[in-house]
Design an enzyme around this catalytic site. Sequence first.
Site, PDB file in Angstrom:
ATOM      1  N   GLU A  88       0.869  -1.211   0.235  1.00 11.15           N
ATOM      2  CA  GLU A  88      -0.351   0.032  -0.101  1.00 11.15           C
ATOM      3  C   GLU A  88       0.826   1.488  -0.049  1.00 11.15           C
ATOM      4  O   GLU A  88       1.674   1.171   0.982  1.00 11.15           O
ATOM      5  CB  GLU A  88      -0.904   0.028   1.320  1.00 11.15           C
ATOM      6  CG  GLU A  88      -1.904   1.249   1.198  1.00 11.15           C
ATOM      7  CD  GLU A  88      -2.735   1.558   2.342  1.00 11.15           C
ATOM      8  OE1 GLU A  88      -2.781   0.641   3.091  1.00 11.15           O
ATOM      9  OE2 GLU A  88      -3.368   2.427   2.433  1.00 11.15           O
ATOM     10  N   ARG A  95       5.459 -13.009   9.588  1.00  6.51           N
ATOM     11  CA  ARG A  95       6.146 -11.748   8.942  1.00  6.51           C
ATOM     12  C   ARG A  95       7.557 -11.430   9.772  1.00  6.51           C
ATOM     13  O   ARG A  95       7.681 -12.163  10.819  1.00  6.51           O
ATOM     14  CB  ARG A  95       5.275 -10.426   9.343  1.00  6.51           C
ATOM     15  CG  ARG A  95       4.842 -10.237  10.716  1.00  6.51           C
ATOM     16  CD  ARG A  95       4.279  -8.705  10.841  1.00  6.51           C
ATOM     17  NE  ARG A  95       3.099  -8.492  10.030  1.00  6.51           N
ATOM     18  CZ  ARG A  95       2.991  -7.506   9.248  1.00  6.51           C
ATOM     19  NH1 ARG A  95       3.908  -6.314   9.362  1.00  6.51           N
ATOM     20  NH2 ARG A  95       2.141  -7.239   8.371  1.00  6.51           N
ATOM     21  N   LYS A 132       4.453   0.518   9.717  1.00  6.32           N
ATOM     22  CA  LYS A 132       4.532   1.788   8.997  1.00  6.32           C
ATOM     23  C   LYS A 132       3.993   3.018   9.942  1.00  6.32           C
ATOM     24  O   LYS A 132       4.617   4.068   9.832  1.00  6.32           O
ATOM     25  CB  LYS A 132       3.699   1.570   7.728  1.00  6.32           C
ATOM     26  CG  LYS A 132       4.124   0.923   6.711  1.00  6.32           C
ATOM     27  CD  LYS A 132       3.551   1.286   5.255  1.00  6.32           C
ATOM     28  CE  LYS A 132       3.594   0.017   4.382  1.00  6.32           C
ATOM     29  NZ  LYS A 132       2.477  -0.019   3.493  1.00  6.32           N
TER      30      LYS A 132
HETATM   31  P1  ATP Z   1       1.253  -2.125   8.102  1.00  2.54           P
HETATM   32  O1  ATP Z   1       2.622  -1.856   8.797  1.00  2.54           O
HETATM   33  O2  ATP Z   1       0.282  -0.955   8.215  1.00  2.54           O
HETATM   34  O3  ATP Z   1       0.564  -3.391   8.753  1.00  2.54           O
HETATM   35  P2  ATP Z   1       2.086  -3.432   5.861  1.00  2.54           P
HETATM   36  O4  ATP Z   1       3.438  -3.649   6.457  1.00  2.54           O
HETATM   37  O5  ATP Z   1       1.261  -4.641   5.957  1.00  2.54           O
HETATM   38  O6  ATP Z   1       1.300  -2.507   6.677  1.00  2.54           O
HETATM   39  P3  ATP Z   1       1.770  -3.391   3.140  1.00  2.54           P
HETATM   40  O7  ATP Z   1       2.037  -2.363   2.230  1.00  2.54           O
HETATM   41  O8  ATP Z   1       0.254  -3.985   3.082  1.00  2.54           O
HETATM   42  O9  ATP Z   1       2.130  -2.724   4.351  1.00  2.54           O
HETATM   43  O10 ATP Z   1       2.608  -4.557   2.800  1.00  2.54           O
HETATM   44  C1  ATP Z   1       2.830  -5.441   1.621  1.00  2.54           C
HETATM   45  C2  ATP Z   1       3.182  -6.690   1.509  1.00  2.54           C
HETATM   46  O11 ATP Z   1       4.423  -6.791   2.419  1.00  2.54           O
HETATM   47  C3  ATP Z   1       2.219  -7.391   2.295  1.00  2.54           C
HETATM   48  O12 ATP Z   1       1.765  -8.689   1.512  1.00  2.54           O
HETATM   49  C4  ATP Z   1       2.447  -7.910   3.540  1.00  2.54           C
HETATM   50  O13 ATP Z   1       2.084  -8.982   4.045  1.00  2.54           O
HETATM   51  C5  ATP Z   1       4.096  -7.708   3.359  1.00  2.54           C
HETATM   52  N1  ATP Z   1       4.645  -7.494   4.538  1.00  2.54           N
HETATM   53  C6  ATP Z   1       4.619  -6.423   5.506  1.00  2.54           C
HETATM   54  N2  ATP Z   1       5.474  -6.395   6.498  1.00  2.54           N
HETATM   55  C7  ATP Z   1       5.989  -7.462   6.328  1.00  2.54           C
HETATM   56  C8  ATP Z   1       6.970  -8.147   7.449  1.00  2.54           C
HETATM   57  N3  ATP Z   1       7.486  -7.552   8.639  1.00  2.54           N
HETATM   58  N4  ATP Z   1       7.313  -9.444   6.996  1.00  2.54           N
HETATM   59  C9  ATP Z   1       7.005  -9.937   5.823  1.00  2.54           C
HETATM   60  N5  ATP Z   1       6.083  -9.304   4.999  1.00  2.54           N
HETATM   61  C10 ATP Z   1       5.764  -8.188   5.226  1.00  2.54           C
END
Ligand code: ATP
Length: 562
Positions: free
Chosen positions: A35, A260, A270
Amino acid sequence: MDRSEGTGHFIRDLIAEDVKKGTFGGRVHTRFPPEPNGYLHIGHAKAICLNFGMAAEFGGLCNLRMDDTNPSKESEEYVEAIKRDVRWLGFDWGDRLYYASDYFEQLYDYAVQLIKAGKAYVDSLSPEEIRAYRGTLTEPGKESPYRNRSVAENLELFARMRAGEFAEGSHVLRAKIDMAAGNINLRDPVMYRILHVPHYRTGTKWCIYPTYDFAHCLSDSIEGITHSLCTLEFEDHRPLYDWFLEQLGVHHPKQIEFARLNLSYTVLSKRKLLTLVREGHVRGWDDPRMPTLSGLRRRGYPPEAIRAFCERIGVAKRNSVVDISLLEHCVREHLNRCAPRVMAVLRPLRVVLLNYPEGQVEELEAINNPEDPAMGTRKVPFSRVLYIERDDFREQPPPKYYRLAPGREVRLRYAYFITCVDVVKDPQSGEVVELHCTYDPATRGGDAPDGRKAKATLHWVSAAHALEAEVRLYDRLFLVPNPDEESDFTAVLNPKSLEVLRGCRVEPSLAQAAVGDRYQFERLGYFCVDPDSRDGQLVFNRTVTLRDTWAKIEKKLQEGQE
Ligand code: ATP
Ligand code: MG
């Protein structure tokens, strides 16, 4: 990309099985769906490496998709940063950059289709009432009095929602599933809400926006994705992912969840990273202390090292916290092979060689990287006045301190043996300001013909030839291993995470250094040229020190297993 050392994991196994069975016609098509509401971080790197990696490994494709369905926090700035960071990490989406917002019309049509099939309805409860009606984990939900509106009425209301006739919060479109479902996500989830907020791409064309659950599965479907890899928090949403696609009878990718990445001494949400930037705890998204890809890049972390790290941590189904020293270890491992060695003095102490001819300059040969003879050698100027590291001299050396002290002999790297014969102090403060030494001309290159040994080898620069530089030293941004556990994570910020040293001296070969170049400063660590560098004033970021705590942890683990 080198995938040959890829370790096995359950997602690779699942995809391999699908390919073997011919599911999806043997195709593999993944996507990375950020996003654009913030910068990418090291956690995203894990998802990027996984999605692009699986596609590459199975001869498939991976799309980059901006998951831009929530206009209030999204912007073009973030889109550009995301593209730059994915490319920098070493991945290529070809001509497949997509935006969920490009599907708004199609998603609307799908919603209409569900209304016509009696599978979706306009609800006019307030947001608070919707929450109250949802029930809890132990109690079933309650059906909305609007749940059984006629198809015609729903179609009309939904069209008017789109037309902008209603205020935010007055109506939503919900899927008609089951208010008693054990999985709360299935209790008539919201598909569309009214938001009178312009979108950075669609402007004011829309005032209703689809929720993640409705938009994501269909975006995957529209793009012909086969394996939709996402993080564990979406596991409970999978029945919903499947429900929408089944009801609409469209292409149905497989959602697979993985844990994650969490990293010690680091926050990866974020929202929290945005707080650090907004409240000025760091200088920006690309501050070298940030776990963002732009921050790590500015710090000097090579993309190869980040990919190697993602490979090493693997992919699992259980959440865990990875030790940040493993990431630093991967950075050292790469830089040890690739970074040229140079000499730099961070806290200079003047040394005058009393018996070295005034005005003489020798060009001494220095090895660029002992790990890689192909990187060759260079010349380093040597003269009567030098700088050494302040810390490499003690007037009263403690036990086991083998570096320079009055009357003591040490080796200068690639140069000569020198002996300290006198110490010059500031008459007022008593601070040591200069050392007088003699050098032994017979030890040129750093070896004594009589076989005598020096207990320490020091780095140095020639005072007349060295370039002045600013060096920024970084420490962990947080004082505790798990800042996420704090009620206020900004209360555990490390007040000493940045130390700026001015008046450092680096060898003249660095006049050629360009922004982003990485070096090992001998005995000090790895450093990277910062974009703040100006003509005549180099600025370096310390990437990592030479001390490898992970290697020690690993050694202990191995000993424990024996
Ligand atoms: P927020 O921090 O608000 O939860 P987000 O980190 O999920 O947001 P996105 O832009 O939705 O942000 O993430 C894009 C992709 O990266 C998604 O498929 C998410 O699952 C993956 N992602 C985000 N954070 C991690 C992480 N710490 N480890 C592995 N994958 C991640
Ligand atoms: Mg997300």
